[in-house]
Design an enzyme around this catalytic site. Structure first.
Site, mmCIF file in Angstrom:
data_model
loop_
_atom_site.group_PDB
_atom_site.id
_atom_site.type_symbol
_atom_site.label_atom_id
_atom_site.label_comp_id
_atom_site.label_asym_id
_atom_site.label_seq_id
_atom_site.Cartn_x
_atom_site.Cartn_y
_atom_site.Cartn_z
ATOM 1 N N HIS A 103 48.237 43.607 41.544
ATOM 2 C CA HIS A 103 47.870 44.160 40.233
ATOM 3 C C HIS A 103 49.117 44.093 39.354
ATOM 4 O O HIS A 103 49.985 44.959 39.414
ATOM 5 C CB HIS A 103 47.383 45.607 40.379
ATOM 6 C CG HIS A 103 46.109 45.725 41.155
ATOM 7 N ND1 HIS A 103 44.909 45.244 40.665
ATOM 8 C CD2 HIS A 103 45.845 46.227 42.380
ATOM 9 C CE1 HIS A 103 43.955 45.474 41.561
ATOM 10 N NE2 HIS A 103 44.493 46.063 42.605
ATOM 11 N N GLU B 74 43.299 41.292 45.349
ATOM 12 C CA GLU B 74 43.163 42.122 44.141
ATOM 13 C C GLU B 74 43.993 41.642 42.955
ATOM 14 O O GLU B 74 44.451 42.447 42.150
ATOM 15 C CB GLU B 74 43.508 43.584 44.457
ATOM 16 C CG GLU B 74 42.721 44.152 45.624
ATOM 17 C CD GLU B 74 42.926 45.646 45.842
ATOM 18 O OE1 GLU B 74 43.353 46.351 44.913
ATOM 19 O OE2 GLU B 74 42.650 46.107 46.964
ATOM 20 N N GLU C 15 46.748 50.974 51.413
ATOM 21 C CA GLU C 15 47.791 51.694 50.668
ATOM 22 C C GLU C 15 48.399 52.871 51.439
ATOM 23 O O GLU C 15 48.347 54.014 50.973
ATOM 24 C CB GLU C 15 47.219 52.147 49.314
ATOM 25 C CG GLU C 15 46.683 50.964 48.507
ATOM 26 C CD GLU C 15 46.133 51.337 47.121
ATOM 27 O OE1 GLU C 15 45.931 52.527 46.863
ATOM 28 O OE2 GLU C 15 45.932 50.416 46.309
ATOM 29 N N ASN D 246 46.648 46.641 53.752
ATOM 30 C CA ASN D 246 46.658 46.154 52.370
ATOM 31 C C ASN D 246 47.434 47.145 51.500
ATOM 32 O O ASN D 246 47.209 48.355 51.581
ATOM 33 C CB ASN D 246 45.189 46.082 51.905
ATOM 34 C CG ASN D 246 44.990 45.459 50.550
ATOM 35 O OD1 ASN D 246 45.464 44.355 50.289
ATOM 36 N ND2 ASN D 246 44.272 46.161 49.670
ATOM 37 N N ASP E 290 45.176 40.675 39.481
ATOM 38 C CA ASP E 290 44.853 40.690 38.057
ATOM 39 C C ASP E 290 46.159 40.851 37.288
ATOM 40 O O ASP E 290 47.157 41.318 37.833
ATOM 41 C CB ASP E 290 43.791 41.732 37.658
ATOM 42 C CG ASP E 290 44.009 43.138 38.185
ATOM 43 O OD1 ASP E 290 45.169 43.506 38.439
ATOM 44 O OD2 ASP E 290 43.020 43.895 38.315
HETATM 45 C C1 XIL Z 1 39.294 50.358 42.320
HETATM 46 C C2 XIL Z 1 37.973 49.839 41.757
HETATM 47 O O1 XIL Z 1 38.212 48.592 41.169
HETATM 48 C C3 XIL Z 1 37.417 50.815 40.739
HETATM 49 O O2 XIL Z 1 36.112 50.409 40.338
HETATM 50 C C4 XIL Z 1 37.354 52.214 41.339
HETATM 51 O O3 XIL Z 1 36.946 53.134 40.342
HETATM 52 C C5 XIL Z 1 38.703 52.628 41.910
HETATM 53 O O4 XIL Z 1 39.132 51.645 42.852
HETATM 54 N N1 XIL Z 1 43.583 49.346 44.906
HETATM 55 C C6 XIL Z 1 42.515 49.166 45.764
HETATM 56 C C7 XIL Z 1 41.134 49.106 45.215
HETATM 57 O O5 XIL Z 1 42.732 48.961 46.956
HETATM 58 O O6 XIL Z 1 40.170 49.654 46.080
HETATM 59 C C8 XIL Z 1 41.015 49.754 43.869
HETATM 60 O O7 XIL Z 1 39.714 49.489 43.346
HETATM 61 C C9 XIL Z 1 42.109 49.264 42.941
HETATM 62 C C10 XIL Z 1 43.467 49.598 43.496
#
Ligand code: XIL
Length: 308
Positions: free
Chosen positions: A188, A218, A111, A152, A220
């Protein structure tokens, strides 16, 4: 890690039956791995990595450089550029070396951009400057020349300022010979917000055109505010879109969801964001993912990953 070590056996059962890859959700981040300067704690990540390898799953390492989940000693310290470079180099070297031969790919940079495409202001960019990105990639490559190295980020999946910034950065790094292998597209999403299939395909093609691999990371799909069969089928359509785009682009080498089931999602179980429900039953989203990836409906054979 409690999920794997057994509060609920359905977690490991679902993982084993359906996934062929794992991404540790928090256990490889700085606050866990280097809680005191120079003191490394790989135990929690080792548990996951060992489990994955014993069960025939590959591991996507997450992550080496981010602005979040950093230990206090690091964020509260006052560092010169040289000092922070040395701290970062030692951290990357220690972590990548520890997992060499076991973790085949890394989110080296996580990020890095703001949504407007500017470089995010954080400890790394503020003290080291934008060069923290190529430096981190070089150090990771030195520690494990065979690992695939990724940047990422989210919101880089439609033609806007952030995607443009990622493409420009990736093109520059490639032209300078910096070891960058791929782009992770965090997905996400929600029922209110998801890129179209055309946008996803266009984004993947643009990264692939630079000679890079692409991964859906990631994934969802938050369903907060909606319920019932209509919400489930809308969610399935969005997951299916992601899978279809990945399947259509040969450079897309992995498809990951951010959690095994709604019972363990970082968004909470009420968001019902994952393809397996609170009781580890497959939702319509799971069939849509398998269909999109062109996999047998029993289980994913390749290109998937399971848990955070
Ligand atoms: C999130 C985890 O899922 C949580 O358990 C934690 O509290 C915070 O981080 N982007 C990312 C991940 O790259 O590392 C994050 O994961 C979600 C957003």
């Amino acid at each position: 890690m409690p999920d794997l070590q057994g509060d609920d056996p359905r977690y490991a059962e679902t993982l084993d039956a359906n996934f062929d890859g794992v991404t540790p959700e928090n256990e490889m981040k700085w606050d866990t791995v280097e809680p005191q300067q120079g003191v490394f704690n790989f135990g929690p990540a080792d548990t996951i990595v060992n489990y994955a390898l014993q069960h025939g799953m590959s591991v996507h390492g997450h992550n080496l450089v981010w602005n979040q989940q950093l230990p206090t000693w690091l964020t509260s310290g006052t560092w010169s550029k040289d000092q922070l470079e040395q701290i970062l180099q030692q951290h990357i070297e220690a972590e990548v070396t520890h997992f060499r031969g076991r973790v085949e790919e890394w989110d080296v940079i996580n990020e890095p951009f703001n949504n407007d495409g500017t470089l995010q202001s954080n400890i790394w960019s503020n003290v080291i400057g934008p060069d923290y990105i190529p430096l981190a990639l070089e150090w990771a490559h030195d520690a494990d020349p065979t690992a695939k190295l990724f940047i990422n980020d989210y919101n880089i999946d439609w033609a806007g300022p952030k995607e443009e910034a990622m493409l420009a950065l990736a093109a520059q790094l490639k032209s300078e010979g910096v070891p960058l292998d791929g782009i992770g597209m965090e997905e996400h999403l929600s029922l209110n917000w998801a890129p179209s299939l055309a946008q996803l395909e266009q984004a993947m093609q643009s990264y692939a055109a630079l000679g890079l691999d692409v991964e859906v990371t990631e994934a969802d799909v938050d369903t907060t505010g909606y319920s019932g069969a209509a919400a489930q089928s809308q969610q399935a359509e969005i997951f299916g879109r992601l899978a279809t785009a990945c399947r259509a682009e040969s450079a897309c080498i992995r498809f990951s969801v951010w959690g095994v089931s709604d019972a363990v999602s970082w968004l909470g179980s009420a968001a019902a964001a994952l393809p397996f429900d609170q009781n580890y039953q497959a939702k319509p989203a799971w069939a849509a993912i398998l269909a999109g990836l062109d996999e047998p409906q029993s289980a994913l054979q390749e290109g998937s990953t399971g848990e955070p």
